[in-house]
Design a protein around this motif. Sequence first.
Motif, PDB file in Angstrom:
ATOM      1  N   ARG A  98      45.248  37.865  33.799  1.00 61.96           N
ATOM      2  CA  ARG A  98      45.845  38.637  34.881  1.00 61.96           C
ATOM      3  C   ARG A  98      47.327  38.763  34.594  1.00 61.96           C
ATOM      4  O   ARG A  98      47.985  37.782  34.233  1.00 61.96           O
ATOM      5  CB  ARG A  98      45.643  37.922  36.224  1.00 61.96           C
ATOM      6  N   GLY A 145      40.245  37.025  28.826  1.00 59.85           N
ATOM      7  CA  GLY A 145      40.749  37.797  29.951  1.00 59.85           C
ATOM      8  C   GLY A 145      41.947  37.152  30.613  1.00 59.85           C
ATOM      9  O   GLY A 145      42.083  35.933  30.639  1.00 59.85           O
ATOM     10  N   ALA A 157      40.471  50.051  36.032  1.00 60.62           N
ATOM     11  CA  ALA A 157      40.478  50.158  37.496  1.00 60.62           C
ATOM     12  C   ALA A 157      41.881  50.063  38.072  1.00 60.62           C
ATOM     13  O   ALA A 157      42.096  50.433  39.229  1.00 60.62           O
ATOM     14  CB  ALA A 157      39.595  49.059  38.100  1.00 60.62           C
ATOM     15  N   LEU A 214      44.275  43.432  35.168  1.00 62.22           N
ATOM     16  CA  LEU A 214      43.573  42.521  34.275  1.00 62.22           C
ATOM     17  C   LEU A 214      43.618  43.016  32.844  1.00 62.22           C
ATOM     18  O   LEU A 214      43.508  44.220  32.590  1.00 62.22           O
ATOM     19  CB  LEU A 214      42.116  42.366  34.726  1.00 62.22           C
ATOM     20  N   ALA A 227      43.753  46.875  29.076  1.00 64.59           N
ATOM     21  CA  ALA A 227      43.739  46.687  30.520  1.00 64.59           C
ATOM     22  C   ALA A 227      42.466  47.241  31.128  1.00 64.59           C
ATOM     23  O   ALA A 227      41.847  48.180  30.601  1.00 64.59           O
ATOM     24  CB  ALA A 227      44.948  47.363  31.159  1.00 64.59           C
ATOM     25  N   ASP A 228      42.086  46.672  32.255  1.00 66.98           N
ATOM     26  CA  ASP A 228      40.962  47.173  33.035  1.00 66.98           C
ATOM     27  C   ASP A 228      41.361  48.538  33.591  1.00 66.98           C
ATOM     28  O   ASP A 228      42.389  48.667  34.268  1.00 66.98           O
ATOM     29  CB  ASP A 228      40.679  46.203  34.183  1.00 66.98           C
ATOM     30  N   THR A 232      41.708  42.556  29.137  1.00 68.62           N
ATOM     31  CA  THR A 232      40.361  42.200  28.701  1.00 68.62           C
ATOM     32  C   THR A 232      40.309  41.531  27.338  1.00 68.62           C
ATOM     33  O   THR A 232      39.220  41.223  26.848  1.00 68.62           O
ATOM     34  CB  THR A 232      39.476  43.463  28.686  1.00 68.62           C
ATOM     35  N   THR A 254      42.137  34.245  33.260  1.00 68.44           N
ATOM     36  CA  THR A 254      41.127  34.347  34.320  1.00 68.44           C
ATOM     37  C   THR A 254      39.987  33.367  34.104  1.00 68.44           C
ATOM     38  O   THR A 254      39.079  33.297  34.936  1.00 68.44           O
ATOM     39  CB  THR A 254      40.567  35.774  34.382  1.00 68.44           C
TER      40      THR A 254
END
Length: 1007
Positions: free
Chosen positions: A686, A684, A716, A624, A713-714, A626, A654
């Motif tokens: 993807r 946001g 995670a 993702l 980027a996220d 941001t 998103t």
Amino acid sequence: MISLVLAMIWSRRGQAITLTLLACFAVAAAVASPAYLAAADRAIAVGQIATADTVERTLVVSTVQNDRDTEDGGIEFKDIGRSLIQLPGFAYTYAAEFAVIGIERSPLHADRVVFRQDVCEHVRMVTGRCAAVEGEVILGTATAARLDLVAGQSIIMRAARFSDDPGHPGYVPDGKAKKLLIAGTYAASRPADAYWGTHGYFTAVPGLGPGEPIFTTAGTLAVMDHGYTAKSVDGTAGPRALDPDRLGDLRAGLAGLDASREELGSAIDIRTQIPALLDRIDAGRAAAGLLVPVLAVPLVLLACFSIFLAAGYGTEGRRPELAVVALRGSRWWIRWWLAIGENVAAVVAGAAAGCVAGQLLVNAVSAARFPGAGGPESWGSLRYAPYAALAALVATVLAQRRQLISPVVDLLRRNAVSADDRRTLAAEALIVLLAIVATVQLVISDGSLTGVSLVAPAFLMLAVAVLAARLVLPIVNRFAARALARGHLGAALAAFQLSRRPGARRLLALLVATVAVAGYAACAFDVAARGRTVQADLGVGAHRVLDIGGSVFRSQLLTAVRTVDPDGRYAMAVVRMPNAGHNEPPGLAVDTTRLAAVANWPAGGPSADRLASRLRPAAAAPLLLTGPDLTVEATSAGLSPTKEFRLVVAVSSTTGRGDELVQLGKIRPGKARYQQRVGVCAQGCRVNGIKIVEATGTTGVAGRLVLNSIGPADPAFPVAEPGRWRMTEDGTVTGDPAGLRITLNAPAGLAGGTWISPADAPYPLPLAYAGAKPLADSITGAGGGPLPVEPVADLPAVPQLGRHATIVDLEWADRLATDAEIALNPQVWLSPDAPADIVDRFLAQGLTVVGDVRADRIGRQLDRQGAALSLWFYVLAGALAVLLGAGALVLAAAVDRARRVEDLSALRAQGLSRGRLTSATSWTYPVLIAIAAVVGLGTALVTWLATGWALPLAGLHPPDLPRPAWPGIGTMIGTTAVVFLFLVLVAAATGRDLRRRVARRETAAGR
């Protein structure tokens, strides 16, 4: 001689009345089928017209003209009136529009200035008033609120055209500025009304919400400087144009309009779906024309058989009279007249009454089943009455041929000579042969109900009936002998009456055919009704299906639906999968998290819940972004400096703003930073994949690209972890201290590019299929390229697509696609729990509903199509068949009554108990009816097995859905029970009458 015949009729008036009624029913049955077909033809047209969509009732003639090139800037275009005058009964609406700018804040969007005739009568003014004079406009309430505009305010607008300049795409001025006054704000009270045509005036604009034209007057349109203008004439067919009795004229008028296209000019576009409506009406009438005769033929044969049997029974009872006439040496014509005159008179009287009764019966059924069909009552079917009457007379004469030519000694016999002669056997053999030939022809012709195939059900029922009668009665005779030997005198007398009475076998065959006709009608009616339910439910896919118009991305559709229905209770996003050719079945991509709650699911396969779990296994989290500023840092090495490599990133918003292929530019040697501002990623995104493409198209590409970072980027998602990425061709991904290493090895070059995608979806993609298992290990993916799949379930059918289709999860299919193209046939499926304002909720999310299909409305439409309407004749035929059987039963009992009273009275005098008398009189015909009911049910099912598959119960070109092939057990048992009980009641009445006559004779004899 006439007075003698009349005296004979009066002395046996009960038999004469019964035979008259049978002849009436027989002729009525022959008249009913063409009369019903004529009534059904009109009802089919009325029903289809009443349930037609707006687009099937409209005609649009349009063109685009540059008004600067014409002296007259009005809204008329050349010769359109002359061409439309040949289509009377249409209400025409004239419209013109062009794009304008001036109030929108972004050059990517323009407004539509529209003149539409009588628009003020079709909008609801919220503030101010409707535009009335030159220089006035009205705005939609949503547009006014979004742009902070109010009634009474002035605006400056000018015509515009779209510029596709890559550096500055958008709308640019194309005319002089014009000051306009906002006279008021409006709301479209019925945006789906036929008045608005097919122009999509209220289609939602991505990023802006509801689309609302700026309506103005003809005067404003004429004075405002503009160039290319879209002009149209919308014609809506009214009751006069769609008169069921004048549809041929309408089709001819449309054909003439199409032929005049060359005269109107190549720039004129004529669009209409009225011919599709007319084709559907013709197809329904053609289906009715096949279905009605299928049961009309056995009904007519049954009618002739009943007349044959009744006349033969009546003549059997008069054999002693005919013997006396023969002994007196009467001339042959006197003997013939006395033999046939009584029955012929009754048949002629019944035939005359049946001509009117058949038409009146159909009129009554039509009034009850086709309300609103209207139209004058037609008596054209009476032209078939003389043929039916002649057939009844022929059957009457043939039934008495034996008594006319038999010697006196045979006529004086108390028990007639057995009918098992060669002519009877030959007749039955001929019936069986015709049944076999007709059935084989039906199979060979692949179900074509033409020629001899049309009579296959009729002769098959008749053949099974006569064979069953020949086989059953010997069994009854053996039962009677055993009952007599065991002392069961009542049962023995009842059974002997069946097995040894002349004509009993024919009576049994008639009753078997009666039950078979009623049972076959029930088979067709039940199978067709349940098939229509399947077509309405499974064919639509859900309780309600909304077609989404405009440019909608798959991710946008998913996001909007999940936003409106976050709990997944009533809405599901659905798109069609691309189809690469005829060898690949059509496919659906659905949001399987809502499959069980929304879809109408077929029986006989895995449940929707179970399938959803198979199609949507767990997957890793996506990569993702941001924010809108996409930044990629990458280090290249080993790439040929003579070749130009480019970097592209596919992203999906998103928050439902759409998809985009972001061009990051040429890959530079060494470590470099690539950056691009992406509007759809404002809230946001993807990342769907990163593409490396070699622009020159040469072969032999090799080298490395280390992906150092992607931002914002996220955290995670571990970008540098190779297990979180997938590269299926032209190279590999591995770990590297500096990030993710992409090693290129493409001997054939990278002209089409190679993708490195996040491994955030199952791969191969799980797939369920209906029909044959896919031979290839891939299908055409949502993005258009080949997509490896793994079949996980075999289904009886895929909702909406039928028995040869595939289904996958929409989110996973979208993640595996990198095309950034709009969705193919986007839809939203709804359950009955969807709120009433669901369309407005989707409009607020930027989705425009351009079609609204409801399963219950489709069901009502199917109930008014040709196949469904024609099957009500089967109900009528079944009822007439039962009446024919009951009439023949009554006549047989009346003929047997005199002899049976004599026999039973004699037995009573010899000591026959009253209980055994009751058994002998009560069980004779009920036992015969019970046998006929069981055998008739089997006959109906055998006939259905052999011929039912060929009936066009769902029309001539039905969708490929798993319709039921067999009727329900309850329907068949219930139908047989109703027929059995009705005939038993008739038989019980004859038994009571017989006992009363025996009792009166005993009283008269002083016993």
